[in-house]
Motif scaffolding. Structure first.
Motif, PDB file in Angstrom:
ATOM      1  N   ALA A 154       0.829  -1.207   0.000  1.00 42.13           N
ATOM      2  CA  ALA A 154       0.000   0.000   0.000  1.00 42.13           C
ATOM      3  C   ALA A 154       0.862   1.255   0.000  1.00 42.13           C
ATOM      4  N   GLY A 155       1.942   1.227   0.786  1.00 44.03           N
ATOM      5  CA  GLY A 155       2.847   2.373   0.812  1.00 44.03           C
ATOM      6  C   GLY A 155       3.547   2.585  -0.517  1.00 44.03           C
ATOM      7  N   ILE A 156       3.894   1.503  -1.188  1.00 44.40           N
ATOM      8  CA  ILE A 156       4.573   1.596  -2.484  1.00 44.40           C
ATOM      9  C   ILE A 156       3.612   2.042  -3.579  1.00 44.40           C
ATOM     10  N   SER A 157       2.398   1.478  -3.572  1.00 43.38           N
ATOM     11  CA  SER A 157       1.463   1.690  -4.678  1.00 43.38           C
ATOM     12  C   SER A 157       0.449   2.790  -4.433  1.00 43.38           C
ATOM     13  N   GLY A 158       0.430   3.373  -3.245  1.00 41.49           N
ATOM     14  CA  GLY A 158      -0.411   4.538  -3.010  1.00 41.49           C
ATOM     15  C   GLY A 158      -1.876   4.254  -2.744  1.00 41.49           C
ATOM     16  N   TYR A 159      -2.171   3.209  -1.985  1.00 41.64           N
ATOM     17  CA  TYR A 159      -3.549   3.003  -1.549  1.00 41.64           C
ATOM     18  C   TYR A 159      -3.566   2.704  -0.063  1.00 41.64           C
ATOM     19  N   GLU A 160      -4.750   2.490   0.484  1.00 46.53           N
ATOM     20  CA  GLU A 160      -4.897   2.246   1.921  1.00 46.53           C
ATOM     21  C   GLU A 160      -5.430   0.845   2.164  1.00 46.53           C
ATOM     22  N   TYR A 166       4.471 -14.472  -4.089  1.00 50.46           N
ATOM     23  CA  TYR A 166       3.155 -14.140  -4.632  1.00 50.46           C
ATOM     24  C   TYR A 166       2.258 -13.490  -3.586  1.00 50.46           C
ATOM     25  N   LEU A 167       2.506 -13.788  -2.317  1.00 48.32           N
ATOM     26  CA  LEU A 167       1.698 -13.261  -1.213  1.00 48.32           C
ATOM     27  C   LEU A 167       2.329 -12.024  -0.599  1.00 48.32           C
ATOM     28  N   CYS A 168       3.351 -11.492  -1.240  1.00 49.47           N
ATOM     29  CA  CYS A 168       4.143 -10.408  -0.649  1.00 49.47           C
ATOM     30  C   CYS A 168       4.144  -9.170  -1.537  1.00 49.47           C
ATOM     31  N   ALA A 169       4.763  -8.110  -1.023  1.00 49.49           N
ATOM     32  CA  ALA A 169       4.835  -6.841  -1.737  1.00 49.49           C
ATOM     33  C   ALA A 169       5.923  -6.878  -2.810  1.00 49.49           C
ATOM     34  N   PHE A 170       5.693  -6.147  -3.887  1.00 48.78           N
ATOM     35  CA  PHE A 170       6.681  -5.929  -4.936  1.00 48.78           C
ATOM     36  C   PHE A 170       7.066  -4.458  -4.925  1.00 48.78           C
ATOM     37  N   ASP A 171       8.357  -4.184  -4.946  1.00 55.35           N
ATOM     38  CA  ASP A 171       8.774  -2.779  -4.880  1.00 55.35           C
ATOM     39  C   ASP A 171       8.854  -2.112  -6.248  1.00 55.35           C
ATOM     40  N   ALA A 172       8.623  -2.880  -7.316  1.00 51.70           N
ATOM     41  CA  ALA A 172       8.528  -2.306  -8.668  1.00 51.70           C
ATOM     42  C   ALA A 172       7.350  -2.987  -9.361  1.00 51.70           C
ATOM     43  N   PRO A 173       6.124  -2.834  -8.819  1.00 50.52           N
ATOM     44  CA  PRO A 173       4.981  -3.646  -9.251  1.00 50.52           C
ATOM     45  C   PRO A 173       4.588  -3.409 -10.703  1.00 50.52           C
ATOM     46  N   LEU A 174       4.157  -4.511 -11.348  1.00 51.06           N
ATOM     47  CA  LEU A 174       3.614  -4.458 -12.701  1.00 51.06           C
ATOM     48  C   LEU A 174       2.103  -4.689 -12.601  1.00 51.06           C
ATOM     49  N   ASP A 175       1.583  -5.736 -13.202  1.00 58.72           N
ATOM     50  CA  ASP A 175       0.121  -5.919 -13.172  1.00 58.72           C
ATOM     51  C   ASP A 175      -0.326  -7.017 -12.207  1.00 58.72           C
ATOM     52  N   TYR A 176       0.588  -7.556 -11.405  1.00 52.43           N
ATOM     53  CA  TYR A 176       0.191  -8.528 -10.390  1.00 52.43           C
ATOM     54  C   TYR A 176       0.364  -7.908  -9.013  1.00 52.43           C
TER      55      TYR A 176
END
Length: 430
Positions: free
Chosen positions: A48-54, A382-392
């Motif tokens: 959420a912090g990386i991608s800007g949502y709550e 797959y159950l974790c955060a990605f610091d350079a997220p694409l479409d998953y």
């Protein structure tokens, strides 16, 4: 707003989901399900912090299976989700409660089933990583046995040598007595070192994972790909819980099967669809398989039920089935269409949509370097955060405003997927 990734499909769609039920089916894991809650809490906050949502978790208020409540605001839409873990860790623990000799007997039976049936050679045509993972416990347990035998041999020789200095009567009888005493001392030393070292290796299996993985593969091989009776009973219980959710006032019922949990979900969903328990006017039914190892079971000679369920589910319109793996996950059959490689794809096959989570691109170079050789950690990425997220994004899938089908409506399958028949055994249950 951070680094939130929104596809054209998502931008052009109005919110479909404000309430969701999520059922997570773990793999062969003896750990208490609170591990998954803490993983969701920690990694969800990071994403959420990386991608800007709550996103926020709170305790589950209803009874039933272990779970938690999620509230999120994603793309301006507030969504509530109730996540439950469909627990079979007690069955896993029971299957792991074997002695050291019994584990080595498992090794022989499991190796014979995969090698003798030819399944192993077929699996090697898919991905080397999971096959190496399957061979690892065999090799490691044999190395442990050889180390223990060598240590026992050296200790036995040392004790036998010491017996030469024990006074044993007259010279005429001393030679025979020393020989007998030396043989006894050697045997005692051998057995003591062998037993103590093997027990030490087992105690340290949290570092070696040899016993854990051996029990995992042995569990499937014991019935040659068929489900043990206790697992079939538990799967029937899981189906009842999912059916109940399909009759509630929610917008989507999402079943997530991770690792070995993926093939359990295939059979569970097939059973409830066959039974006509998916209401036509109910919530959307979605299935997300993550890091699946389906071929490790479906390639075995008696996996008739699983192969029939794979064929059946792949052609159903009652659900959306998305299969996500990644070549960076050495424990999964990455980009292997589980239906096609099992040799049971029907002419009207529509599922699953197979694509990659692209670990090497959705993780920054620094983060990828940190995780690259942590094989078991990557199996849970797959159950974790990605610091350079694409479409998953696992958290947008489980707590976002779009159904799984809408989210990936325009997503093409990965071009490098393996979608041709490989399994030697293709028989199916009637």
């Amino acid at each position: 707003m951070g680094n939130q990734q929104v596809s054209p499909t998502q931008m052009g769609s109005k919110p479909e989901v404000t309430r969701r039920r999520v059922f997570y089916i773990p793999g062969y894991d003896p750990i208490h399900p609170r591990r998954y809650r803490e993983l969701y809490r920690k990694e969800g906050a990071a994403q959420a912090g990386i991608s800007g949502y709550e996103i926020a978790l709170s305790p589950k208020t209803s009874g039933g299976n272990y779970g938690w409540h999620v509230e999120s605001t994603i793309n301006g839409t507030a969504v509530q989700a109730d996540v439950e873990v469909l627990v079979w860790s007690d069955i896993v623990r029971d299957s792991m409660e074997t002695s050291i000799p019994a584990t080595y007997a498992q090794l022989i039976r499991t190796a014979w089933e995969y090698i003798g049936s030819g399944a192993l050679w077929r699996l090697m045509r898919l991905r080397k990583g999971p096959v190496i993972a399957a061979l690892y416990p065999i090799g490691m347990l044999l190395v442990q046995l050889l180390v223990a035998l060598l240590a026992g041999h050296l200790l036995g020789l040392g004790l036998a040598w010491l017996t030469r200095f024990v006074p044993l009567g007259s010279e005429s009888t001393a030679f025979a007595a020393h020989k007998m005493l030396g043989s006894t001392a050697y045997l005692v030393g051998m057995i003591a070192a062998l037993w103590l070292l093997l027990r030490w290796f087992k105690k340290k299996d949290g570092k070696f994972f040899a016993y854990y993985l051996m029990h995992d593969y042995a569990y499937s091989a014991r019935y040659k790909g068929a489900n043990p009776p206790e697992l079939e009973a538990r799967m029937a219980d899981f189906a009842k819980v999912i059916v109940e959710a399909l009759h509630q006032d929610v917008d989507e019922v999402l079943v997530v099967g991770h690792s070995s949990g993926a093939h359990l979900a295939v059979s569970i969903l097939s059973d409830l669809i066959r039974a006509g328990q998916v209401p036509g006017d109910g919530p959307k039914l979605s299935f997300l398989s993550l890091g699946q190892v389906v071929p490790m079971v479906s390639f075995l000679r008696n996996a008739d039920r699983l192969r029939a369920d794979l064929r059946y589910l792949s052609a159903r319109s009652e659900l959306t089935w998305i299969d996500v793996t990644a070549p960076g996950d050495g424990c999964a059959f990455a980009l292997c269409d589980p239906v096609s490689v099992s040799g049971v794809a029907p002419d009207d096959k529509r599922w699953p949509l197979v694509f990659s989570a692209q670990f090497t691109k959705s993780l920054s170079p620094k983060r990828w370097k940190e995780l690259r050789w942590r094989f078991f950690r990557l199996h849970f990425q797959y159950l974790c955060a990605f610091d350079a997220p694409l479409d998953y994004d696992y958290f947008q899938i489980t707590a976002g405003p779009l159904t799984l089908g809408t989210r990936y409506a325009d997503r093409p399958p990965s071009a490098s997927r393996i979608d041709h028949a490989v399994s030697k055994f293709t028989s199916m249950a009637a």
